[in-house]
Design an enzyme around this catalytic site. Structure first.
Site, PDB file in Angstrom:
ATOM      1  N   SER A   1     -54.783  83.474 -21.497  1.00  0.00           N
ATOM      2  CA  SER A   1     -54.186  84.504 -20.659  1.00  0.00           C
ATOM      3  C   SER A   1     -55.151  85.683 -20.504  1.00  0.00           C
ATOM      4  O   SER A   1     -56.299  85.502 -20.126  1.00  0.00           O
ATOM      5  CB  SER A   1     -52.840  84.923 -21.236  1.00  0.00           C
ATOM      6  OG  SER A   1     -52.098  85.646 -20.311  1.00  0.00           O
TER       7      SER A   1
ATOM      8  N   ASP B   1     -47.819  76.888 -14.148  1.00  0.00           N
ATOM      9  CA  ASP B   1     -48.029  78.278 -14.552  1.00  0.00           C
ATOM     10  C   ASP B   1     -48.333  79.166 -13.345  1.00  0.00           C
ATOM     11  O   ASP B   1     -49.334  78.960 -12.662  1.00  0.00           O
ATOM     12  CB  ASP B   1     -49.182  78.332 -15.544  1.00  0.00           C
ATOM     13  CG  ASP B   1     -49.473  79.729 -16.055  1.00  0.00           C
ATOM     14  OD1 ASP B   1     -48.611  80.614 -15.885  1.00  0.00           O
ATOM     15  OD2 ASP B   1     -50.559  79.925 -16.628  1.00  0.00           O
TER      16      ASP B   1
ATOM     17  N   HIS C   1     -48.491  77.927 -19.326  1.00  0.00           N
ATOM     18  CA  HIS C   1     -49.523  78.870 -19.753  1.00  0.00           C
ATOM     19  C   HIS C   1     -50.166  78.408 -21.063  1.00  0.00           C
ATOM     20  O   HIS C   1     -49.486  78.254 -22.078  1.00  0.00           O
ATOM     21  CB  HIS C   1     -48.847  80.225 -19.956  1.00  0.00           C
ATOM     22  CG  HIS C   1     -49.715  81.407 -19.710  1.00  0.00           C
ATOM     23  ND1 HIS C   1     -50.421  81.593 -18.552  1.00  0.00           N
ATOM     24  CD2 HIS C   1     -49.978  82.494 -20.472  1.00  0.00           C
ATOM     25  CE1 HIS C   1     -51.073  82.748 -18.601  1.00  0.00           C
ATOM     26  NE2 HIS C   1     -50.829  83.309 -19.766  1.00  0.00           N
TER      27      HIS C   1
END
Length: 480
Positions: A169, A401, A427
């Site tokens: 991320s 995602d 994710h």
């Protein structure tokens, strides 16, 4: 985009952080059984890496895990923490890789988050040293510090182990950017669900939620949004209370909260928890708002542990360091560097049209004061966005995602990119498995709807790490 919780604060990146994030607004408490280690270590970090005269320092927390380390020449895996408290080294697929390669694993808490705050108050003035640029220099300084300390332990000097950087991320973006800006300090990087593109109006985020949901679930979510908007007009207090969010006085905060609650199911690989009851309720003519409210209270607030207050602008304005203050920190990074404004598309949107650009800009001004604005163009110029001109960086994304549209999804010769495609691939699936609440130890992929798809990409990642480490054989010096 731990935050990968909070790359929802704004952005569900943001974050599910099992030690963190971006990810967006989602700030989740850690489960102690999911860590390789939680033994805290500390060192003195420079506050402002860009000032020749400011020599202030602060204590920064880090961790090390040496059980698999093949001393003295094994590689060192630098696992980056993101936009949440870093309470240890999480036991995901990185631990499998460390065992395979005989690597030490070290992890540095991101400045300002958790226990690594330079100040006792998070005023806007005090936050001026909170940026990805400062964080990258933190990593460079820490990398040198740890290498030197390891050399002392091994009674040697001027020796460099091979370093490899990992992140998911926002920390995935940091992983890519670290390799970009400090290529001599690492042999390569895994940038999992790495949100390297700063986006002002991130309409593709909502569009991906619709695609991931499928036609029936998307229609049900759109109907929920419409009905809630109507109820906000007729009896706003009652509908907010129904969702356990009566304290959200600003309607935009409440509508953003409701949108994030849906996002979490797709982002973290649990779409059926949301969609199955909604679709069934729509077919049976049941009250969709009540069904969605049950999901929000039982799953999002309950099992997932999200704090409604992290959506409350009055709460975000408070500069005190306390539980939930990471939401203020992440919003500051959003409001100054990366935006990721998850606005409603002009048509066929799932989220309310009231979650627009003006809502985000007003939040930035209300929470941090005048003059706070995300300079997206400067951020993308500095790092390159999806045109990042790096090398030896692996990018990976899950097909479901929404954050993948801020990542690098096309391969280039020295920067391969992979999409893991399956019904619940979200994710950081390559490192975390499916679903991600709770986190699967060692990133177990058995609950992914297509384990073979995850395994195939993991094999590719292993091959790249193996190749790049072999090309990085340098017993002394830093000439990678």
């Amino acid at each position: 985009m731990e935050m990968e919780l909070h790359l929802l604060v704004p952005f569900l990146f943001l974050l599910l952080s099992f030690h963190g994030v971006v990810e967006s607004r989602v700030f989740i408490k850690s489960n102690d059984s999911k860590f390789l280690t939680q033994d805290e270590l500390w060192f003195e970090q420079t506050l402002d890496h860009f000032s020749p005269i400011d020599h202030r320092q602060f204590r920064q927390r880090y961790y090390e895990f040496l059980d698999y380390f093949q001393a003295p020449d094994g590689p060192i895996f630098l696992k980056l923490c993101g936009e949440s408290s870093c309470d240890g080294i999480s036991n995901d697929y990185t631990s499998v890789l460390a065992k395979k390669f005989g690597a030490a694993v070290v992890s540095l808490e991101h400045r300002y988050y958790g226990k690594s705050s330079p100040f006792k108050s998070l005023t806007t003035e005090n936050l001026r040293y909170l940026s990805s640029k400062q964080a990258l220099f933190d990593l460079a300084v820490f990398r040198q510090y740890y290498q030197e300390s390891l050399n002392l332990k091994l009674n040697r000097s001027n020796v460099e182990n091979r370093w490899f950087v990992f992140g998911v991320s926002y920390s995935g973006a940091l992983s890519a950017w670290f390799r970009l800006k400090f290529p001599h300090l690492t042999c390569g990087s895994l940038a999992s669900s790495a949100v390297v593109l700063a986006v002002y109006n991130f309409t593709d985020f909502d569009k991906q939620i619709g695609e991931s949901a499928g036609a029936d679930c998307k229609a049900a979510l759109q109907e929920v949004t419409k009905l809630v908007e109507e109820k906000l007009v007729s009896d706003g207090k009652a509908v907010k209370t129904l969702f356990g969010a009566a304290e959200l006085k600003i309607d935009g905060d409440f509508l953003f909260f409701l949108a994030d609650a849906a996002v979490i199911a797709f982002q973290y690989g649990n779409p059926d928890v949301l969609c199955t009851p909604l679709v069934e309720a729509k077919k049976d003519g049941k009250n969709l708002v009540d069904v969605y409210a049950n999901y929000v209270k039982n799953y999002y607030l309950g099992k997932f542990g999200v704090d409604v207050q992290t959506y409350n602008q009055q709460f975000l304005k408070n500069p005190a360091i306390r539980e939930g203050s990471e939401a203020r920190l992440w919003w500051f990074q959003v409001c100054t560097e990366v935006a990721y404004f998850q606005v409603a598309p002009s048509n066929d949107s799932i989220r309310s049209s009231k979650v627009d650009t003006r809502y985000h800009l007003d939040l930035c001004k209300n929470v941090f004061g005048e003059g706070i604005y995300p300079d997206v163009e400067a951020t993308n110029t500095y790092y390159g966005g999806t045109g990042i001109a790096g090398s030896k960086i692996v990018f990976s994304n899950g097909s479901q995602d929404p954050w993948r549209h801020a990542s690098k999804q096309t391969s280039s010769p020295s920067m391969p990119s992979y999409i893991i495609s399956c019904h619940n691939c979200g994710h950081g699936t390559d490192l975390r498995g499916c679903p991600q609440a709770p986190l699967n130890p060692e990133g177990d992929d058995q609950h992914c709807s297509s384990p073979d798809a995850v395994h195939k990409v993991r094999q590719q990642i292993v091959e790249h790490i193996d190749l790049w480490l072999s090309e990085c054989q340098q017993p002394t010096g830093r000439g990678y």
